[in-house]
Design a protein around this motif. Structure first.
Motif, PDB file in Angstrom:
ATOM      1  N   ALA A  89       0.826  -1.216   0.000  1.00 31.53           N
ATOM      2  CA  ALA A  89       0.000   0.000   0.000  1.00 31.53           C
ATOM      3  C   ALA A  89       0.857   1.261   0.000  1.00 31.53           C
ATOM      4  O   ALA A  89       0.431   2.313  -0.486  1.00 31.53           O
ATOM      5  CB  ALA A  89      -0.929  -0.004   1.211  1.00 31.53           C
ATOM      6  N   GLU A  90       2.095   1.139   0.526  1.00 30.47           N
ATOM      7  CA  GLU A  90       3.020   2.277   0.582  1.00 30.47           C
ATOM      8  C   GLU A  90       3.894   2.377  -0.676  1.00 30.47           C
ATOM      9  O   GLU A  90       4.762   3.242  -0.768  1.00 30.47           O
ATOM     10  CB  GLU A  90       3.941   2.142   1.811  1.00 30.47           C
ATOM     11  CG  GLU A  90       3.232   2.192   3.149  1.00 30.47           C
ATOM     12  CD  GLU A  90       2.704   3.572   3.487  1.00 30.47           C
ATOM     13  OE1 GLU A  90       3.415   4.568   3.236  1.00 30.47           O
ATOM     14  OE2 GLU A  90       1.562   3.662   3.991  1.00 30.47           O
ATOM     15  N   GLY A  91       3.697   1.444  -1.617  1.00 28.39           N
ATOM     16  CA  GLY A  91       4.487   1.457  -2.847  1.00 28.39           C
ATOM     17  C   GLY A  91       5.829   0.771  -2.730  1.00 28.39           C
ATOM     18  O   GLY A  91       6.714   0.958  -3.585  1.00 28.39           O
ATOM     19  N   GLY A  92       6.008  -0.044  -1.687  1.00 32.06           N
ATOM     20  CA  GLY A  92       7.284  -0.734  -1.479  1.00 32.06           C
ATOM     21  C   GLY A  92       7.381  -2.042  -2.251  1.00 32.06           C
ATOM     22  O   GLY A  92       6.361  -2.625  -2.631  1.00 32.06           O
ATOM     23  N   ASP A  93       8.625  -2.503  -2.457  1.00 30.16           N
ATOM     24  CA  ASP A  93       8.876  -3.774  -3.143  1.00 30.16           C
ATOM     25  C   ASP A  93       9.235  -4.890  -2.168  1.00 30.16           C
ATOM     26  O   ASP A  93       9.029  -6.065  -2.467  1.00 30.16           O
ATOM     27  CB  ASP A  93      10.044  -3.636  -4.132  1.00 30.16           C
ATOM     28  CG  ASP A  93       9.743  -2.668  -5.250  1.00 30.16           C
ATOM     29  OD1 ASP A  93       8.560  -2.544  -5.626  1.00 30.16           O
ATOM     30  OD2 ASP A  93      10.687  -2.015  -5.746  1.00 30.16           O
ATOM     31  N   THR A  94       9.844  -4.502  -1.042  1.00 27.81           N
ATOM     32  CA  THR A  94      10.335  -5.500  -0.096  1.00 27.81           C
ATOM     33  C   THR A  94      10.120  -5.018   1.335  1.00 27.81           C
ATOM     34  O   THR A  94       9.959  -3.824   1.587  1.00 27.81           O
ATOM     35  CB  THR A  94      11.847  -5.773  -0.294  1.00 27.81           C
ATOM     36  OG1 THR A  94      12.547  -4.533  -0.249  1.00 27.81           O
ATOM     37  CG2 THR A  94      12.145  -6.504  -1.590  1.00 27.81           C
ATOM     38  N   VAL A  95      10.152  -5.998   2.249  1.00 28.04           N
ATOM     39  CA  VAL A  95      10.036  -5.724   3.680  1.00 28.04           C
ATOM     40  C   VAL A  95      11.126  -6.508   4.394  1.00 28.04           C
ATOM     41  O   VAL A  95      11.401  -7.660   4.041  1.00 28.04           O
ATOM     42  CB  VAL A  95       8.653  -6.178   4.214  1.00 28.04           C
ATOM     43  CG1 VAL A  95       8.627  -6.237   5.728  1.00 28.04           C
ATOM     44  CG2 VAL A  95       7.571  -5.247   3.726  1.00 28.04           C
ATOM     45  N   VAL A  96      11.720  -5.886   5.410  1.00 27.91           N
ATOM     46  CA  VAL A  96      12.613  -6.615   6.313  1.00 27.91           C
ATOM     47  C   VAL A  96      11.877  -6.781   7.636  1.00 27.91           C
ATOM     48  O   VAL A  96      11.366  -5.814   8.199  1.00 27.91           O
ATOM     49  CB  VAL A  96      13.946  -5.874   6.513  1.00 27.91           C
ATOM     50  CG1 VAL A  96      14.746  -6.478   7.674  1.00 27.91           C
ATOM     51  CG2 VAL A  96      14.774  -5.929   5.235  1.00 27.91           C
ATOM     52  N   SER A  97      11.807  -8.027   8.096  1.00 31.58           N
ATOM     53  CA  SER A  97      11.144  -8.324   9.369  1.00 31.58           C
ATOM     54  C   SER A  97      12.189  -8.561  10.450  1.00 31.58           C
ATOM     55  O   SER A  97      13.250  -9.130  10.192  1.00 31.58           O
ATOM     56  CB  SER A  97      10.260  -9.572   9.226  1.00 31.58           C
ATOM     57  OG  SER A  97      11.042 -10.702   8.861  1.00 31.58           O
ATOM     58  N   VAL A  98      11.871  -8.095  11.667  1.00 31.29           N
ATOM     59  CA  VAL A  98      12.714  -8.360  12.837  1.00 31.29           C
ATOM     60  C   VAL A  98      11.808  -8.697  14.015  1.00 31.29           C
ATOM     61  O   VAL A  98      10.633  -8.330  14.024  1.00 31.29           O
ATOM     62  CB  VAL A  98      13.627  -7.162  13.205  1.00 31.29           C
ATOM     63  CG1 VAL A  98      14.482  -6.724  12.029  1.00 31.29           C
ATOM     64  CG2 VAL A  98      12.826  -5.982  13.745  1.00 31.29           C
ATOM     65  N   ALA A  99      12.369  -9.371  15.010  1.00 32.79           N
ATOM     66  CA  ALA A  99      11.618  -9.684  16.227  1.00 32.79           C
ATOM     67  C   ALA A  99      11.865  -8.604  17.267  1.00 32.79           C
ATOM     68  O   ALA A  99      12.985  -8.117  17.414  1.00 32.79           O
ATOM     69  CB  ALA A  99      12.062 -11.039  16.766  1.00 32.79           C
ATOM     70  N   CYS A 100      10.811  -8.262  18.011  1.00 28.47           N
ATOM     71  CA  CYS A 100      10.941  -7.190  19.008  1.00 28.47           C
ATOM     72  C   CYS A 100      11.756  -7.631  20.217  1.00 28.47           C
ATOM     73  O   CYS A 100      12.202  -6.799  21.003  1.00 28.47           O
ATOM     74  CB  CYS A 100       9.578  -6.692  19.456  1.00 28.47           C
ATOM     75  SG  CYS A 100       8.762  -7.789  20.633  1.00 28.47           S
ATOM     76  N   ASP A 101      11.964  -8.952  20.383  1.00 29.82           N
ATOM     77  CA  ASP A 101      12.623  -9.449  21.600  1.00 29.82           C
ATOM     78  C   ASP A 101      14.104  -9.761  21.404  1.00 29.82           C
ATOM     79  O   ASP A 101      14.700 -10.510  22.165  1.00 29.82           O
ATOM     80  CB  ASP A 101      11.887 -10.691  22.119  1.00 29.82           C
ATOM     81  CG  ASP A 101      11.929 -11.861  21.141  1.00 29.82           C
ATOM     82  OD1 ASP A 101      12.483 -11.712  20.033  1.00 29.82           O
ATOM     83  OD2 ASP A 101      11.387 -12.936  21.488  1.00 29.82           O
ATOM     84  N   THR A 102      14.699  -9.161  20.360  1.00 29.53           N
ATOM     85  CA  THR A 102      16.103  -9.436  20.021  1.00 29.53           C
ATOM     86  C   THR A 102      16.851  -8.104  19.970  1.00 29.53           C
ATOM     87  O   THR A 102      17.015  -7.513  18.897  1.00 29.53           O
ATOM     88  CB  THR A 102      16.174 -10.183  18.664  1.00 29.53           C
ATOM     89  OG1 THR A 102      15.313 -11.327  18.739  1.00 29.53           O
ATOM     90  CG2 THR A 102      17.572 -10.641  18.333  1.00 29.53           C
ATOM     91  N   PRO A 103      17.283  -7.600  21.139  1.00 26.20           N
ATOM     92  CA  PRO A 103      17.736  -6.205  21.214  1.00 26.20           C
ATOM     93  C   PRO A 103      19.110  -5.916  20.622  1.00 26.20           C
ATOM     94  O   PRO A 103      19.481  -4.758  20.463  1.00 26.20           O
ATOM     95  CB  PRO A 103      17.753  -5.936  22.730  1.00 26.20           C
ATOM     96  CG  PRO A 103      17.933  -7.274  23.360  1.00 26.20           C
ATOM     97  CD  PRO A 103      17.237  -8.254  22.462  1.00 26.20           C
ATOM     98  N   PHE A 104      19.880  -6.961  20.258  1.00 27.48           N
ATOM     99  CA  PHE A 104      21.244  -6.724  19.783  1.00 27.48           C
ATOM    100  C   PHE A 104      21.423  -7.064  18.298  1.00 27.48           C
ATOM    101  O   PHE A 104      22.540  -7.252  17.839  1.00 27.48           O
ATOM    102  CB  PHE A 104      22.245  -7.540  20.621  1.00 27.48           C
ATOM    103  CG  PHE A 104      22.076  -7.375  22.108  1.00 27.48           C
ATOM    104  CD1 PHE A 104      22.155  -6.122  22.700  1.00 27.48           C
ATOM    105  CD2 PHE A 104      21.822  -8.473  22.927  1.00 27.48           C
ATOM    106  CE1 PHE A 104      21.985  -5.960  24.077  1.00 27.48           C
ATOM    107  CE2 PHE A 104      21.660  -8.320  24.303  1.00 27.48           C
ATOM    108  CZ  PHE A 104      21.741  -7.061  24.876  1.00 27.48           C
ATOM    109  N   PHE A 105      20.319  -7.157  17.553  1.00 26.75           N
ATOM    110  CA  PHE A 105      20.467  -7.562  16.144  1.00 26.75           C
ATOM    111  C   PHE A 105      21.335  -6.556  15.385  1.00 26.75           C
ATOM    112  O   PHE A 105      21.417  -5.387  15.755  1.00 26.75           O
ATOM    113  CB  PHE A 105      19.111  -7.810  15.473  1.00 26.75           C
ATOM    114  CG  PHE A 105      18.239  -6.602  15.243  1.00 26.75           C
ATOM    115  CD1 PHE A 105      18.447  -5.772  14.158  1.00 26.75           C
ATOM    116  CD2 PHE A 105      17.178  -6.321  16.094  1.00 26.75           C
ATOM    117  CE1 PHE A 105      17.623  -4.668  13.920  1.00 26.75           C
ATOM    118  CE2 PHE A 105      16.344  -5.240  15.869  1.00 26.75           C
ATOM    119  CZ  PHE A 105      16.576  -4.402  14.783  1.00 26.75           C
ATOM    120  N   PRO A 106      22.010  -7.010  14.313  1.00 20.55           N
ATOM    121  CA  PRO A 106      23.041  -6.181  13.672  1.00 20.55           C
ATOM    122  C   PRO A 106      22.514  -4.871  13.093  1.00 20.55           C
ATOM    123  O   PRO A 106      21.421  -4.819  12.529  1.00 20.55           O
ATOM    124  CB  PRO A 106      23.570  -7.085  12.546  1.00 20.55           C
ATOM    125  CG  PRO A 106      23.226  -8.470  12.979  1.00 20.55           C
ATOM    126  CD  PRO A 106      21.933  -8.356  13.736  1.00 20.55           C
TER     127      PRO A 106
END
Length: 198
Positions: A89-106
């Protein structure tokens, strides 16, 4: 390729933490959700939160709130679909998903996922470290949302299985010490994360 949109997955029931919102748990003086926003927001074109229940509790974040498109808490694949629908709906091609419970992701999660998916018609890549994949940390093409909706309707719940069925690649992250994808499932994990920050 356009910069991906980002979705923070916080739609689970946090049963191993005794229930409630894991996103609201405090770590080092700020919520787990704030840690995730801080890390992901600079890497994406726009950011939304996948969560269920009363939306008012997240109003202060200012983030678009995306409930699961299926009832019954079907798991992270439903949150990923919510993110794909929103990005479309925002005109995007891709999404990156992350978990909210992983505070040190790169802090270079998005560029490394994009690199791993280079040349793919439907760019799909999952993060990996210390010899294992972290399926909820992934790059997902908006073009697969119809296939994902159909898979969920068939009862598919495994993120990695869906990714494998669509040629998903792996983006390996070095983790000589603490795994950057260390996630907080229990009170003991939260205490360990506090010790890391200290």
């Amino acid at each position: 390729m356009k910069q991906p949109f980002g979705v923070i997955l916080a739609g689970g029931l946090a049963t191993r933490m005794g229930g409630g919102d894991k996103a609201s748990l405090m770590l080092g003086g700020q919520s787990l959700l704030s840690h995730a926003v801080e890390r992901l927001e600079p890497q994406v074109a726009g950011l939304a939160l996948n969560a269920n229940g009363d939306p008012a509790r997240f109003a202060a974040t200012g983030l678009p709130l995306l409930p699961d498109p299926l009832s019954g808490h079907p798991g992270p694949l439903a949150g990923i679909l919510a993110g794909l629908d929103w990005a479309a709906a925002e005109g995007g091609d891709t999404v990156v998903s992350v978990a909210c419970d992983t505070p040190f992701f790169p802090c270079d999660l998005v560029p490394q996922l994009l690199l791993a998916a280079e040349g793919m018609e439907a760019p799909l890549a999952l993060a990996a470290s210390q010899g294992r994949r972290h399926p909820v940390f992934g790059l997902w093409p908006v073009s697969l949302r119809g296939a994902l909706r159909a898979a969920l309707d068939r009862g598919e719940r495994k993120v990695a299985a869906f990714a494998d069925a669509h040629g998903g690649r792996e983006a390996a992250f070095p983790a000589p010490g603490l795994d950057p994808f260390f996630n907080i499932n229990t009170p003991a994990d939260l205490a360990e994360a506090e010790a890391v920050l200290a």
